[in-house]
Write an enzyme that holds these catalytic residues in place. Structure first.
Site, PDB file in Angstrom:
ATOM      1  N   LYS A 210      46.450  50.679  46.684  1.00  0.00           N
ATOM      2  CA  LYS A 210      45.496  49.772  46.557  1.00  0.00           C
ATOM      3  C   LYS A 210      44.993  49.336  47.868  1.00  0.00           C
ATOM      4  CE  LYS A 210      46.286  48.119  42.071  1.00  0.00           C
ATOM      5  NZ  LYS A 210      46.482  46.795  41.050  1.00  0.00           N
TER       6      LYS A 210
ATOM      7  N   ARG B 241      48.716  38.491  33.602  1.00  0.00           N
ATOM      8  CA  ARG B 241      47.922  39.541  33.568  1.00  0.00           C
ATOM      9  C   ARG B 241      47.731  40.012  31.966  1.00  0.00           C
ATOM     10  NH1 ARG B 241      46.603  42.218  37.905  1.00  0.00           N
ATOM     11  NH2 ARG B 241      44.892  42.806  36.845  1.00  0.00           N
TER      12      ARG B 241
ATOM     13  N   PRO C 185      39.999  46.540  41.807  1.00  0.00           N
ATOM     14  CA  PRO C 185      39.817  47.710  42.047  1.00  0.00           C
ATOM     15  C   PRO C 185      41.237  48.500  42.016  1.00  0.00           C
ATOM     16  CG  PRO C 185      38.494  46.487  43.667  1.00  0.00           C
ATOM     17  CD  PRO C 185      39.404  45.453  42.797  1.00  0.00           C
ATOM     18  N   GLU C 186      41.395  49.559  41.138  1.00  0.00           N
ATOM     19  CA  GLU C 186      42.474  50.404  41.067  1.00  0.00           C
ATOM     20  C   GLU C 186      42.534  51.396  42.276  1.00  0.00           C
ATOM     21  OE1 GLU C 186      44.338  50.538  37.191  1.00  0.00           O
ATOM     22  OE2 GLU C 186      43.075  49.064  36.467  1.00  0.00           O
TER      23      GLU C 186
ATOM     24  N   ASN D 246      45.784  47.114  35.943  1.00  0.00           N
ATOM     25  CA  ASN D 246      45.505  46.669  34.403  1.00  0.00           C
ATOM     26  C   ASN D 246      45.093  47.705  33.717  1.00  0.00           C
ATOM     27  OD1 ASN D 246      46.624  44.304  33.206  1.00  0.00           O
ATOM     28  ND2 ASN D 246      44.874  43.678  32.619  1.00  0.00           N
TER      29      ASN D 246
END
Length: 326
Positions: A52, A316, A2-3, A223
């Site tokens: 976050k 990532r 979750p961003e 991401n």
């Protein structure tokens, strides 16, 4: 993972339904039993997101800090059919006392009205598409699955599953966490946040593709937003921060500020501009129509036709167009 937009939306859900209420805290799973005991029976006085990180404040200056990480999510049930979105709160980001604003649900285009965080098949989403009245039938529902923390009022319940961090802190410890974070466009003064990001990026020889994911440089970018912001700027993700001009970094900050606002307002990471009405509807329904490069590896770039590249960067996935982003 979750961003930032998701965590800000979670904070607004708590602000709408829990702030000002006495909260019963428990840990059905048992792993947060000691922390839950510290805040059980206290009144929630504030809910704030920084990047976050979520900070839920209780009376006597105790805070529940939550970082969802890759797998975490909050599920809400009960009287949670209304929420203070950006539009409902008339742009007053993060303020309390907005229960009378209007009856829009959180994230007009979100798939679920009551579950915010990491989507995954193994996590039961509580109250999926339920109405406000139905949500109060048999309230509170029994905890389902591995619920790390449950926060319960007379009319609403929030269950936390799978977080990376879930702990109770005092005000001093919370400030230390916040001091270690980069600026957040929805929290910091825009000009001061811009100055801090410029300073932190241009002082580093690290590739910009890694710096945007560093929460000590700028808060909230994950991401998806990393890939999309770099494409929108036509920036090679491998360029070092120290090689970027001040104006380029300022533009990155301003675009992040814009995209974060869109994410909070719509509940979706919509990163394509200039869409007509039909294209926008498609984008809000389907991620494949929503992004420039994210998860489009091997597909032609929407601008130049070159195949989008996927590579690993600090464990990532990094997506970019090798032609547009030279």
């Amino acid at each position: 993972m979750p961003e930032g937009h998701s965590v800000h939306r979670i904070a607004r859900q708590f602000d709408r339904h829990f702030v000002g209420e006495r909260v019963a805290a428990s840990s059905p799973q048992g792993r947060f039993a000691d922390g839950a005991a510290l805040i059980d029976g206290r009144t929630m006085t504030d809910a704030k997101a920084v990047g976050k990180q979520l900070f839920l404040e209780f009376d006597e200056a105790l805070y529940l800090r939550v970082h969802l990480g890759i797998y975490g999510a909050w599920d809400f049930a009960g009287d949670v059919g209304r929420d203070a979105t950006t539009r409902a709160s008339r742009g007053r980001m993060g303020q309390t006392g907005m229960r009378q604003a209007d009856t829009r649900v959180v994230g007009e285009h979100e798939d679920s009205l009551s579950s915010i965080g990491a989507p995954r098949r193994t996590r039961l989403r509580m109250a999926e598409q339920e109405t406000e009245t139905a949500g109060l039938e048999g309230f509170p529902p029994e905890p389902v699955g591995q619920v790390r923390a449950r926060l319960l009022t007379d009319s609403a319940v929030a269950d936390l599953r799978g977080p990376t961090a879930c702990e109770v802190l005092d005000a001093e410890a919370v400030q230390r966490v916040i001091d270690g974070l980069g600026p957040d466009p929805l929290v910091d003064d825009p000009d001061e946040g811009e100055r801090r990001m410029v300073e932190r990026v241009r002082s580093r020889r690290t590739p910009i593709g890694l710096l945007l994911m560093d929460q000590s440089v700028v808060s909230g970018i994950g991401n998806v937003y990393r890939a999309e912001i770099l494409f929108r700027a036509r920036l090679d993700p491998h360029i070092r921060g120290s090689e970027l001009s001040e104006e380029v970094v300022r533009d990155l900050w301003r675009d992040w500020r814009y995209l974060l606002g869109v994410g909070v307002d719509t509940g979706q990471m919509l990163t394509m501009d200039g869409l007509d009405e039909e294209a926008r509807k498609l984008a809000l329904r389907n991620r494949a129509d929503r992004h420039w490069v994210y998860k489009r590896e091997g597909l032609p770039c929407r601008i130049c036709g070159t195949h989008i590249v996927l590579e690993m960067a600090a464990a990532r996935k990094l997506y970019y167009c090798p032609t547009c982003q030279r």
